[in-house]
Write a protein that holds these residues in place. Structure first.
Motif, PDB file in Angstrom:
ATOM      1  N   UNK A  46       0.648   6.078 -20.419  1.00  0.00           N
ATOM      2  CA  UNK A  46       2.032   5.914 -19.977  1.00  0.00           C
ATOM      3  C   UNK A  46       2.116   5.896 -18.454  1.00  0.00           C
ATOM      4  N   UNK A  47       1.329   6.745 -17.819  1.00  0.00           N
ATOM      5  CA  UNK A  47       1.319   6.778 -16.358  1.00  0.00           C
ATOM      6  C   UNK A  47       0.849   5.438 -15.803  1.00  0.00           C
ATOM      7  N   UNK A  48      -0.203   4.881 -16.405  1.00  0.00           N
ATOM      8  CA  UNK A  48      -0.705   3.575 -15.963  1.00  0.00           C
ATOM      9  C   UNK A  48       0.356   2.499 -16.157  1.00  0.00           C
ATOM     10  N   UNK A  49       1.045   2.528 -17.322  1.00  0.00           N
ATOM     11  CA  UNK A  49       2.094   1.536 -17.573  1.00  0.00           C
ATOM     12  C   UNK A  49       3.229   1.648 -16.559  1.00  0.00           C
ATOM     13  N   UNK A  50       3.612   2.876 -16.238  1.00  0.00           N
ATOM     14  CA  UNK A  50       4.659   3.071 -15.241  1.00  0.00           C
ATOM     15  C   UNK A  50       4.223   2.564 -13.869  1.00  0.00           C
ATOM     16  N   UNK A  51       2.967   2.818 -13.528  1.00  0.00           N
ATOM     17  CA  UNK A  51       2.444   2.337 -12.250  1.00  0.00           C
ATOM     18  C   UNK A  51       2.439   0.809 -12.208  1.00  0.00           C
ATOM     19  N   UNK A  52       2.014   0.188 -13.322  1.00  0.00           N
ATOM     20  CA  UNK A  52       1.993  -1.271 -13.385  1.00  0.00           C
ATOM     21  C   UNK A  52       3.408  -1.841 -13.290  1.00  0.00           C
ATOM     22  N   UNK A  53       4.355  -1.192 -13.950  1.00  0.00           N
ATOM     23  CA  UNK A  53       5.746  -1.642 -13.885  1.00  0.00           C
ATOM     24  C   UNK A  53       6.269  -1.539 -12.459  1.00  0.00           C
ATOM     25  N   UNK A  54       5.908  -0.478 -11.761  1.00  0.00           N
ATOM     26  CA  UNK A  54       6.345  -0.313 -10.382  1.00  0.00           C
ATOM     27  C   UNK A  54       5.721  -1.365  -9.478  1.00  0.00           C
ATOM     28  N   UNK A  55       4.458  -1.674  -9.714  1.00  0.00           N
ATOM     29  CA  UNK A  55       3.778  -2.716  -8.932  1.00  0.00           C
ATOM     30  C   UNK A  55       4.486  -4.055  -9.128  1.00  0.00           C
ATOM     31  N   UNK A  56       4.820  -4.386 -10.380  1.00  0.00           N
ATOM     32  CA  UNK A  56       5.524  -5.644 -10.660  1.00  0.00           C
ATOM     33  C   UNK A  56       6.899  -5.651  -9.997  1.00  0.00           C
ATOM     34  N   UNK A  57       7.601  -4.523 -10.057  1.00  0.00           N
ATOM     35  CA  UNK A  57       8.918  -4.440  -9.415  1.00  0.00           C
ATOM     36  C   UNK A  57       8.777  -4.645  -7.913  1.00  0.00           C
TER      37      UNK A  57
END
Length: 97
Positions: A46-57
């Motif tokens: 979940x932490x990785x997914x949140x980080x990836x979502x933030x990178x995309x944002x």
């Protein structure tokens, strides 16, 4: 027991039954939540997914800044076209064939 205390007792029994039902639903939802987290790779996943979502944002934010003026220009052009179109059609219709 008096009738009043019997009524109160029955009311409390219904409340308890309702709360037990709610508790079972909440426990089932919690178990499903835990399963979903596990399916996504646990808390680390979940932490990785949140980080990836933030990178995309973060990547999209500059694009929105660039595209916003373009969208305003396009909107202005479309508005101008909508204003001029009836005049152009009238001019075209007035031309000899």
């Amino acid at each position: 027991m008096t009738s009043l205390s019997c009524e109160r007792h029955e009311e409390l029994q219904r409340e308890i039954a309702s709360l037990e039902t709610t508790l079972k639903k909440d426990e089932a939802a919690t178990q499903q939540y835990d399963k979903d987290i596990a399916a996504l790779g646990g808390k680390e996943g979940l932490t990785r997914l949140l980080e990836q979502a933030q990178i995309k944002a973060d990547q999209l934010r500059p694009l929105e800044f660039v595209n916003s003026p373009r969208e305003r220009k396009l909107s202005a052009i479309e508005t101008k076209f909508a204003i001029l179109k009836p005049t152009a059609e009238a001019f075209k219709a007035a031309q000899p064939k």
